[in-house]
Enzyme design. Structure first.
Site, PDB file in Angstrom:
ATOM      1  CD  GLU A   1      -3.002  -1.144   2.230  1.00 33.97           C
ATOM      2  OE1 GLU A   1      -2.736  -0.627   3.324  1.00 33.97           O
ATOM      3  OE2 GLU A   1      -4.104  -1.659   1.964  1.00 33.97           O
TER       4      GLU A   1
ATOM      5  CG  ASP B   1      -7.621  -5.407   4.984  1.00 32.20           C
ATOM      6  OD1 ASP B   1      -7.086  -5.738   6.052  1.00 32.20           O
ATOM      7  OD2 ASP B   1      -7.694  -4.233   4.597  1.00 32.20           O
TER       8      ASP B   1
ATOM      9  CD  GLU C   1      -9.584  -1.367   8.122  1.00 33.52           C
ATOM     10  OE1 GLU C   1      -8.662  -1.922   8.748  1.00 33.52           O
ATOM     11  OE2 GLU C   1      -9.467  -0.990   6.944  1.00 33.52           O
TER      12      GLU C   1
HETATM   13  C1  GCV Z   1      -2.344   0.282   8.482  1.00 39.16           C
HETATM   14  C2  GCV Z   1      -5.994  -2.038   5.516  1.00 39.16           C
HETATM   15  C3  GCV Z   1      -6.323  -0.766   6.227  1.00 39.16           C
HETATM   16  C4  GCV Z   1      -5.097   0.137   6.295  1.00 39.16           C
HETATM   17  C5  GCV Z   1      -3.988  -0.623   7.002  1.00 39.16           C
HETATM   18  C6  GCV Z   1      -3.689  -1.874   6.166  1.00 39.16           C
HETATM   19  C7  GCV Z   1      -2.591  -2.710   6.791  1.00 39.16           C
HETATM   20  O1  GCV Z   1      -5.771  -1.808   4.163  1.00 39.16           O
HETATM   21  O2  GCV Z   1      -7.396  -0.110   5.614  1.00 39.16           O
HETATM   22  O3  GCV Z   1      -5.434   1.302   7.005  1.00 39.16           O
HETATM   23  O4  GCV Z   1      -2.851   0.158   7.159  1.00 39.16           O
HETATM   24  O5  GCV Z   1      -4.858  -2.653   6.087  1.00 39.16           O
HETATM   25  O6  GCV Z   1      -2.930  -3.663   7.469  1.00 39.16           O
HETATM   26  O7  GCV Z   1      -1.430  -2.420   6.598  1.00 39.16           O
END
Ligand code: GCV
Length: 734
Positions: A320, A394, A422
Site C-alpha cells: 500500500e 483484509d 475496521e
Molecule cells: C495500516 C488495511 C487498512 C489500512 C492498514 C492496512 C494494513 O488496508 O485499511 O489502514 O494500514 O490494512 O494492514 O497495513
C-alpha cells in the site's frame, strides 16, 4: 494552512473538552466511569460462604518480593483482594506453617511444598505458573509458584480472576503456561496521536509529555495486558513515520518501556524502510548497500543502549505504497534479513508483514501474498517472523483462513488479527471477536493430514517451532472506557486469552469476561453470554452474508458501498469482489476462475471447488453463481442473500431484547450506554441490509422474498451518503 503547533493545540483542546463532557455527563449518558477498570474492577464478594473461604485464604500471605515484577504482582494482589474482601490485605516475608497462602518462586519454596509442585514446575517453562491447594501439617495452604517472576505475576492475575468468577478454592489445581511466545498488541498510532482505524479516541501515547510524564493510564494499560498474558506491544502505526527512530523519540519510547517492564511487556517499534534516507541522510535504503546496513546496525545499537530489552521491529514494506526492498530491485528476504542482522546481537526480532498486494498484478488479490512469500520459505534469518493476517484479503467479517498458514513450514508465521473493528461496525457495534478468532484458529489446513489446524501452525506444534507469535491490532484509545464500546473490551480481553492459549473456546472467554466485568448472576451471565456468542454471526449476516466480502464504502470502510467501482486501483473497488451481474454474484476462485483454491491443501481444495461441498458461509468467496442457484435450505441464492440480511437485522433486535431484560442486574448508566449503542447498531444493520439489497436487486431483478422488510429509502439516497470525517481516518482541519 494549519501549522503543527496549531494542530497540536486543537487536538489537546478537543481531548480536554471530550474528557470534560464524559466526566460531567457519564452518570446518565455516554461512557460509564466504571468502564475504566476494564475486567479488573474486583467487585466485592457478597456470597457469605465464598467470602469466608477467600478470607480464610488471605489470613496470612507469605509473599517473596524482591523484584519490580514481583512488586507489581504484590500490588495487584493487595488491590484485588482488598477490593473483593473489602478490607486491607497484608503480607509477610517470613515463611511459617501458619501461612494461609504462599507465593514464591521455585527457588524460594519450603521443601514440603516443593514436593507437591515440583513436577508441575518442571513443565511450565519461564512464564507458566502453578496455583494449588497443598496440605501441610493437616492444613490447606494456597500456593502460587513459578520458575520466574513473570510466572508469579501471571499466577496472581489468574487467582484474582478465579475469584472474580466466584469459583471455590477448595482443591484448586491450576497449572498453566502460554502456548505462544510473542503475544502482542499492534497499535496503529500515529505520532500526531491520531489512530489509523482507531475508534476509541486518540492514541494513549502522549509524546509531547514523555519522557518525564508517566500517565497513570500507561500503568493501567500494562496491568490489563499482563492480566491476560500480553507480553509485547508495538507502539506505532505500520504505516510508519521514521521520526520514531530519532533520539528525541527514542527517549520517550524508553520511558514507556520502563513503565511496561514490571508487567513483563516488551516494546517494539515500526521501522520505516526508508528511514536511512529520511532521518539518516543517506541517499538510498537499498538493503544490500553496505552503508545502509551499517546505518541499521548503528540504529539497533543506539536503541538497545537505551532499551536493553527492546523487542524489535515490525515492518510493513512494499505494501500500500510503503517503501521496501522492492524499490531497489531486492526482495522481502533481503529486506527482512538486513534488519534481522542488525538486531540479532541483541536478541531482537523482525516481524515482517505479509500483507502485500499489487495493482500491477492482474491476478486475484487473494493469491498475491502467498505467491510472493511462499517461495521464500526457509530463507529468512532465525530472528524473523512473517506476520500474516488471518485471511488473504483484509480483516473481513468472515474470511477463509489465509492459505499461507502451514504453507511455510520452515518460517515462523505469526498470526495478525484485528481487534479494532475496521470492517465490523467500528466501536459502535457489539461484535464479540473471539468467535471470529476461534473460527480461524480451529480451521483445518489439512497440510499434515486431518487435524492440522491453524492453531497448530501458530503455536508451532505442527512444524516444531519455538519462535511463535500472535498479534492483534489494538482497539484502544483515550476514551474513558479505553475501547469506545464497553463490550469491545471483551475483544481486547479475548485476544489476549487466545494468544495465551489458542485452543480456548470463545464460550469460556465470554463467560470469564462477563463475570469479571459485570456480574456473576446466572440470570445475567447466561443471556449475555449467548448474546456475545451470536453477535459475530449477526454482523456477518447484515454486512457480508454467504461469503460476500469487501463491499464497504471507500477508505474509511464505514457502511456499505457495493456500488463503488471507480477507484484507481481495481482491487480497491467493491465491484472487484462481488462481481454481481445479471447472471449472478460472487468471485470464482476455482480452476474456472482465479484458481485461488489451489493454494489450499487437499481435500479442502476439492471441497471448496465444488459449490455443493463448499461451506455455504464461503460460497460467494469461491464461486460466481446464478441468482436462482439453489441453496442447501432450498431457497434460491437471491432469496437466501436477502433472508440472511434480514436475519442479521433480526439478530440485532434480539440483542436489544436481551439487553433490555438485563436492566435489573447492572447500573442504570451501564445499561443505558449499551442500549444507546445497540440502537445505532440496529439503525446501521438496516442501512446495510437495505443499501446492499437495493443495489444487488438492480442485477437480480427479483422481488424481495417474504419476510424481508421493504427498504424505506432509495438506492440513490444510500449512494449519496458521504462521510468525509468518518472516524479512524486522519482528520482534516481545514
Ligand atoms: C495500516 C488495511 C487498512 C489500512 C492498514 C492496512 C494494513 O488496508 O485499511 O489502514 O494500514 O490494512 O494492514 O497495513
Amino acid at each position: 494552512m494549519p501549522t503543527v503547533r496549531n494542530l497540536k493545540s486543537k487536538l489537546t483542546s478537543l481531548m480536554t473538552i471530550g474528557v470534560m463532557i464524559l466526566c460531567c455527563t457519564s452518570q446518565t449518558f455516554g461512557q460509564v466511569p466504571s468502564g475504566y477498570d476494564l475486567w479488573l474492577g474486583y467487585g466485592k464478594i457478597e456470597n457469605v460462604e465464598l467470602l469466608r473461604q477467600y478470607e480464610q485464604a488471605a489470613t496470612s500471605i507469605y509473599f517473596q518480593n524482591n523484584s519490580e515484577i514481583l512488586e507489581a504482582a504484590q500490588k495487584e494482589l493487595k488491590r484485588g483482594l482488598g477490593s473483593m474482601l473489602d478490607r486491607a490485605v497484608d503480607f509477610t516475608d517470613s515463611f511459617s506453617t501458619a501461612n494461609s497462602m504462599v507465593i514464591a518462586k521455585k527457588a524460594g519454596l519450603d521443601k514440603a511444598i516443593m514436593k507437591s509442585v515440583a513436577a508441575d514446575l518442571d513443565r511450565i517453562g519461564k512464564e507458566g505458573f502453578v496455583i494449588k491447594s497443598v496440605q501441610l501439617k493437616d492444613k490447606d495452604i494456597l500456593v502460587i509458584s513459578a520458575n520466574e517472576d513473570i510466572g508469579i505475576l501471571y499466577g496472581v492475575f489468574r487467582l484474582l480472576r478465579f475469584m472474580q468468577g466466584h469459583k471455590t478454592l477448595s482443591s484448586i489445581s491450576l497449572v498453566d503456561a502460554p502456548k505462544i511466545a510473542i503475544r502482542m498488541l499492534n497499535h496503529w498510532d500515529n505520532l500526531d496521536r491520531t489512530v489509523e482505524h482507531g475508534y476509541a479516541g486518540f492514541s494513549l501515547w502522549n509524546w509531547q509529555k514523555l519522557p518525564e510524564y508517566i500517565d497513570r493510564r500507561y500503568i493501567d494499560y500494562a496491568r490489563a495486558n499482563a492480566s491476560i498474558g500480553i507480553n509485547a506491544v508495538s507502539l506505532t502505526n505500520v504505516n510508519a513515520n521514521a521520526l520514531i527512530l530519532t533520539p528525541m523519540y527514542l527517549e520517550k519510547v524508553r520511558a514507556l518501556a520502563e513503565a511496561f517492564r514490571p508487567y513483563g511487556i516488551k516494546v517494539y517499534l515500526t521501522a520505516r524502510f526508508s528511514a536511512p534516507i529520511e532521518i539518516g541522510g543517506l541517499r538510498s535504503a537499498d538493503p544490500l548497500n553496505a552503508e545502509v546496513q551499517q546505518w541499521w546496525n548503528d540504529k539497533a545499537e543506539e536503541i538497545y543502549a537505551q532499551i536493553p530489552d527492546f523487542g524489535g521491529f515490525l515492518v510493513k514494506a512494499n505494501s500500500e505504497g510503503q517503501p521496501g526492498p522492492q524499490n531497489y530491485g531486492r526482495n522481502h528476504v533481503d529486506g527482512a534479513n538486513m534488519m534481522a542482522r542488525a538486531l540479532q546481537p541483541f536478541d531482537g526480532k523482525v516481524i515482517w508483514r505479509a500483507f502485500v498486494y499489487s495493482e500491477h498484478d492482474a491476478d486475484d488479490r487473494a493469491k498475491q501474498a502467498y505467491s510472493e512469500f511462499v517461495p521464500y520459505d526457509g530463507q529468512f534469518m532465525e530472528n524473523v517472523l512473517v506476520q500474516t493476517k488471518n485471511g488473504a484479503i483484509d480483516f473481513q467479517p468472515r474470511e477463509p483462513f489465509h492459505p499461507m498458514f502451514g504453507a511455510m513450514p520452515n518460517t515462523p508465521l505469526m498470526m495478525e488479527f484485528q481487534i479494532t473493528q475496521e470492517y465490523l461496525g467500528f466501536s459502535t457495534h457489539l461484535v464479540f471477536l473471539p468467535k471470529l478468532f476461534e473460527e480461524v484458529l480451529d480451521a483445518d489446513t489439512y497440510l499434515k493430514g486431518k487435524g492440522s489446524t491453524v492453531a497448530k501452525v501458530i503455536d508451532g506444534s505442527l512444524h516444531d517451532k519455538k519462535m511463535t507469535g500472535m498479534a492483534g491490532v489494538a482497539n484502544i484509545g483515550t476514551d474513558l472506557n479505553w475501547t469506545g464500546h464497553p463490550f469491545a473490551q471483551a475483544n481486547w480481553y479475548g485476544f489476549g486469552r487466545l494468544a495465551w492459549d489458542p485452543y480456548l473456546s470463545s464460550e469460556t472467554i465470554a463467560d470469564e469476561w462477563i463475570r469479571a466485568t459485570f456480574s456473576n448472576d446466572p440470570k445475567f451471565v447466561g443471556p449475555v453470554r449467548k448474546m456475545l456468542l451470536t453477535s459475530r454471526e449477526a454482523v456477518v449476516n447484515y454486512m457480508n452474508p454467504l461469503g460476500l466480502h469487501h463491499i464497504f464504502d471507500t477508505g474509511h470502510h464505514y457502511g456499505p458501498g457495493p456500488w463503488v467501482s471507480e477507484l484507481s486501483r481495481p482491487e480497491w473497488n467493491p465491484t472487484y469482489y462481488h462481481k454481481a451481474d445479471e447472471y449472478g454474484i460472487g468471485f470464482d476462485r476455482t480452476p474456472t476462475g482465479s484458481n485461488a483454491t489451489e493454494q489450499y491443501a487437499e481435500p479442502l481444495r476439492s471441497m471448496l471447488n465444488d459449490p455443493k461441498t463448499c461451506p455455504e458461509e464461503y460460497l460467494l468467496w469461491f464461486h460466481h453463481l446464478p441468482w436462482d442457484y439453489t441453496l442447501r435450505n432450498g431457497h434460491t441464492l437471491w432469496d437466501g442473500i436477502a433472508l440472511k440480511y434480514q436475519e442479521g437485522v433480526d439478530q440485532v433486535q434480539d440483542m436489544r431484547t436481551t439487553w433490555k431484560n438485563m436492566e435489573p442486574y447492572i447500573s442504570k448508566a451501564q445499561h443505558e450506554e449499551v442500549w444507546m449503542l445497540l440502537e445505532i447498531q440496529l439503525k446501521e444493520a438496516r442501512w446495510w441490509r437495505d443499501a446492499c439489497l437495493l443495489y444487488f436487486q438492480t442485477y437480480s431483478k427479483k422481488e424481495l422474498p417474504e419476510g424481508v422488510e421493504k427498504p424505506t429509502r432509495t438506492l440513490e439516497y444510500f449512494k449519496s451518503l458521504k462521510f468525509l470525517f468518518a472516524p479512524g481516518i486522519r482528520p482534516r482541519w481545514d
